[in-house]
Design an enzyme around this catalytic site. Structure first.
Site, PDB file in Angstrom:
ATOM      1  N   HIS A 236      -1.065   5.107 -11.484  1.00 29.01           N
ATOM      2  CA  HIS A 236      -1.560   5.381 -10.124  1.00 29.01           C
ATOM      3  C   HIS A 236      -2.186   6.776 -10.098  1.00 29.01           C
ATOM      4  O   HIS A 236      -1.642   7.701 -10.694  1.00 29.01           O
ATOM      5  CB  HIS A 236      -0.379   5.318  -9.146  1.00 29.01           C
ATOM      6  CG  HIS A 236      -0.769   5.456  -7.714  1.00 29.01           C
ATOM      7  ND1 HIS A 236      -1.027   6.674  -7.128  1.00 29.01           N
ATOM      8  CD2 HIS A 236      -0.967   4.528  -6.757  1.00 29.01           C
ATOM      9  CE1 HIS A 236      -1.357   6.474  -5.857  1.00 29.01           C
ATOM     10  NE2 HIS A 236      -1.326   5.186  -5.608  1.00 29.01           N
ATOM     11  N   CYS A 274      -6.399   2.871  -7.054  1.00 31.09           N
ATOM     12  CA  CYS A 274      -6.156   3.136  -5.631  1.00 31.09           C
ATOM     13  C   CYS A 274      -7.410   3.759  -5.029  1.00 31.09           C
ATOM     14  O   CYS A 274      -7.738   4.916  -5.311  1.00 31.09           O
ATOM     15  CB  CYS A 274      -4.951   4.059  -5.470  1.00 31.09           C
ATOM     16  SG  CYS A 274      -4.669   4.524  -3.750  1.00 31.09           S
ATOM     17  N   HIS A 301      -4.885  -0.965  -5.129  1.00 28.72           N
ATOM     18  CA  HIS A 301      -4.461  -0.484  -3.811  1.00 28.72           C
ATOM     19  C   HIS A 301      -5.743  -0.316  -3.017  1.00 28.72           C
ATOM     20  O   HIS A 301      -6.562   0.535  -3.377  1.00 28.72           O
ATOM     21  CB  HIS A 301      -3.822   0.898  -3.904  1.00 28.72           C
ATOM     22  CG  HIS A 301      -2.424   0.902  -4.428  1.00 28.72           C
ATOM     23  ND1 HIS A 301      -1.676   2.058  -4.505  1.00 28.72           N
ATOM     24  CD2 HIS A 301      -1.625  -0.096  -4.866  1.00 28.72           C
ATOM     25  CE1 HIS A 301      -0.484   1.765  -4.997  1.00 28.72           C
ATOM     26  NE2 HIS A 301      -0.430   0.472  -5.234  1.00 28.72           N
ATOM     27  N   ASP A 348      -2.994  -0.870   1.069  1.00 27.22           N
ATOM     28  CA  ASP A 348      -2.134   0.302   0.988  1.00 27.22           C
ATOM     29  C   ASP A 348      -2.129   1.004   2.343  1.00 27.22           C
ATOM     30  O   ASP A 348      -3.164   1.127   2.987  1.00 27.22           O
ATOM     31  CB  ASP A 348      -2.686   1.232  -0.101  1.00 27.22           C
ATOM     32  CG  ASP A 348      -1.627   2.184  -0.623  1.00 27.22           C
ATOM     33  OD1 ASP A 348      -0.460   2.041  -0.231  1.00 27.22           O
ATOM     34  OD2 ASP A 348      -1.984   3.060  -1.412  1.00 27.22           O
ATOM     35  N   HIS A 349      -0.999   1.441   2.737  1.00 25.98           N
ATOM     36  CA  HIS A 349      -0.799   2.190   3.985  1.00 25.98           C
ATOM     37  C   HIS A 349      -1.444   1.458   5.175  1.00 25.98           C
ATOM     38  O   HIS A 349      -2.323   0.637   4.998  1.00 25.98           O
ATOM     39  CB  HIS A 349      -1.377   3.604   3.906  1.00 25.98           C
ATOM     40  CG  HIS A 349      -0.786   4.409   2.789  1.00 25.98           C
ATOM     41  ND1 HIS A 349      -1.271   5.613   2.397  1.00 25.98           N
ATOM     42  CD2 HIS A 349       0.275   4.152   1.989  1.00 25.98           C
ATOM     43  CE1 HIS A 349      -0.553   6.067   1.381  1.00 25.98           C
ATOM     44  NE2 HIS A 349       0.388   5.196   1.113  1.00 25.98           N
ATOM     45  N   TYR A 365       4.073   2.514   5.803  1.00 26.61           N
ATOM     46  CA  TYR A 365       4.481   1.158   5.415  1.00 26.61           C
ATOM     47  C   TYR A 365       5.070   0.329   6.550  1.00 26.61           C
ATOM     48  O   TYR A 365       5.961  -0.490   6.326  1.00 26.61           O
ATOM     49  CB  TYR A 365       5.449   1.230   4.231  1.00 26.61           C
ATOM     50  CG  TYR A 365       4.734   1.649   2.962  1.00 26.61           C
ATOM     51  CD1 TYR A 365       4.092   0.710   2.171  1.00 26.61           C
ATOM     52  CD2 TYR A 365       4.655   2.987   2.593  1.00 26.61           C
ATOM     53  CE1 TYR A 365       3.403   1.086   1.036  1.00 26.61           C
ATOM     54  CE2 TYR A 365       3.965   3.379   1.453  1.00 26.61           C
ATOM     55  CZ  TYR A 365       3.345   2.420   0.676  1.00 26.61           C
ATOM     56  OH  TYR A 365       2.652   2.788  -0.444  1.00 26.61           O
TER      57      TYR A 365
HETATM   58  C1  DNO Z   1       2.058   5.797  -1.793  1.00 26.30           C
HETATM   59  C2  DNO Z   1       2.024   5.085  -3.080  1.00 26.30           C
HETATM   60  C3  DNO Z   1       2.558   5.906  -4.222  1.00 26.30           C
HETATM   61  C4  DNO Z   1       2.694   5.068  -5.474  1.00 26.30           C
HETATM   62  C5  DNO Z   1       3.220   5.796  -6.668  1.00 26.30           C
HETATM   63  C6  DNO Z   1       3.036   4.957  -7.903  1.00 26.30           C
HETATM   64  O1  DNO Z   1       2.004   5.215  -0.778  1.00 26.30           O
HETATM   65  O2  DNO Z   1       0.793   4.574  -3.353  1.00 26.30           O
HETATM   66  O3  DNO Z   1       3.802   6.398  -3.846  1.00 26.30           O
HETATM   67  O4  DNO Z   1       3.585   4.039  -5.238  1.00 26.30           O
HETATM   68  O5  DNO Z   1       2.592   7.011  -6.839  1.00 26.30           O
HETATM   69  O6  DNO Z   1       3.795   5.464  -8.955  1.00 26.30           O
END
Ligand code: DNO
Length: 389
Positions: A236, A274, A301, A348-349, A365
């Site tokens: 990531h 991401c 992501h 994501d988020h 989340y």
């Molecule tokens: C945040 C996430 C990160 C991710 C880690 C992967 O929302 O995208 O915390 O899970 O960095 O190791």
């Protein structure tokens, strides 16, 4: 036609967003981890199987591990790092034996993702995550009081920041402090300033090139195991994708990706791509990065950020913000057809909104904001797929 495998992150049985909610959102899989296992210890088969069965009982799959965390000793190559590397390999073997094969991790020193505000009120009264550079600097200089921090700013900057800090009321200071030391994902126990300062000390002789060497050494040690067991490692990006608290960063740009992939060409060395983390930098061309490294993208992501001229960035709606999500999705859909594979993706988020505003959820989340993001992304994928076919 290959489609994205739609997933959401699930923090485990204590997550207020339950598996059935994730299934109702239209997902087929979840992204999850054994958060109760201390960082560095082996993930045992019975623990993995218990978690997997819990997920499968709701008709879902455990699509991706996020994260199998990397112990600080491995990042600093000190202390017990050799034992932790062996443990890491064993966890990969155990996961693969349970048929869980996409494994996400990151190589950010000490802290995972960082925001100055985890509940920034938007005009419509929903809440978003925000990274504000000035507040970050105030934290660094006057709240954490990091040794050496003063050297990172000019006298003029310090003077302006000090004046802003003095105007900040105590409630605001306390909230900023709390946000910055937010626990690692899946934990409710925040760091203390003392812990962070002690950890920072361990990085005083580790610069960017040293940390990159450590990452490469780690990958050289674990990729043969991953390859042998059919596991795909997915790193990531740094979030934010620039140095914080004087710490080195190694996975923030396309150049970082190029360098580490050529140093460790094993197919097991892949990316958790991401768009939000890479997209917080204007010099990352996201669609181009997908064209260049698509064959290494094992997990996606999808999220968006909006940057401003001062270097602040806020989490935007998934289809808005600085990253052209239409261009991203077009690349992703073409990639999946070209390689004839489906890629797991999570929205994501998300903004905290509607009924979720009353609930306690992990920052970023909550259920409804992510559901909205997923629905928008799903529609975009459908339209792009139809247009291309
Ligand atoms: C945040 C996430 C990160 C991710 C880690 C992967 O929302 O995208 O915390 O899970 O960095 O190791």
């Amino acid at each position: 036609m290959q489609r994205l495998e739609q997933t959401m992150r699930w923090y485990g049985e204590q997550d207020p967003v339950q598996l059935q909610h994730i299934a109702q959102a239209g997902c087929t899989g979840v992204v999850s981890a054994l958060h109760h296992v201390p960082v560095g210890e082996i993930w045992e088969i019975d623990e993995i199987m218990y978690h997997k069965e819990t997920i499968e009982e709701e008709g879902l799959q455990w699509s991706v591990v996020e994260s199998l965390p990397v112990h600080e000793d491995i990042k600093t190559r000190s202390g017990d790092y050799l034992r932790y590397i062996e443990n890491y390999k064993q966890s990969i073997i155990n996961l693969a034996a349970c048929d869980v094969r996409v494994i996400t991790y990151n190589f950010m020193p000490i802290l995972d993702w960082l925001r100055t505000d985890v509940s920034k009120r938007l005009p419509n009264k929903s809440e978003a995550l925000l990274f504000n550079k000035k507040e970050y600097a105030i934290f660094d200089l006057f709240l954490l009081k990091r040794p050496g921090a003063m050297d990172d700013y000019s006298d003029k900057e310090i003077e302006v920041l000090r004046a802003d800090f003095e105007k900040m009321n105590y409630r605001k200071r306390k909230t900023l402090f709390k946000n910055m030391l937010y626990a690692l994902p899946g934990s409710d126990v925040p760091f203390t300033a003392r812990q962070i300062l002690a950890q920072l000390e361990k990085y005083k002789d580790i610069d960017r090139s040293k940390l990159k060497e450590h990452l490469i050494a780690f990958l050289n040690a674990i990729t043969p195991t991953a390859e042998q067991h059919g596991a795909q490692l997915a790193i990531h990006p740094d979030d934010p994708p620039f140095s914080v608290l004087g710490l080195p960063r190694v996975w923030s740009t396309a150049a970082d990706v190029a360098e580490v992939i050529s140093a460790v060409p094993s197919k097991a060395n892949g990316l958790c791509f991401c768009t939000g983390s890479f997209g917080a930098r204007a010099d990352n061309d996201i669609p181009q990065m997908i064209r260049d490294y698509g064959d290494r993208i094992y997990f996606l992501h999808l999220r968006n950020t909006k940057r401003d001229a001062e270097g602040n960035f806020m989490e935007a709606n998934h289809l808005e913000g600085d990253t052209d999500m239409y261009a991203v999705m077009t690349e992703v859909v073409q990639l999946m057809q070209r390689e004839n594979r489906s890629i797991p993706m999570r929205p994501d988020h998300g903004h905290k909104m509607l009924d979720d505003l009353k609930k306690v959820t992990y920052p970023g989340y909550s259920a409804i904001g992510r559901l909205k993001g997923l629905a928008e992304l799903r529609g975009l994928e459908y339209a792009v797929g139809r247009a291309l076919s």
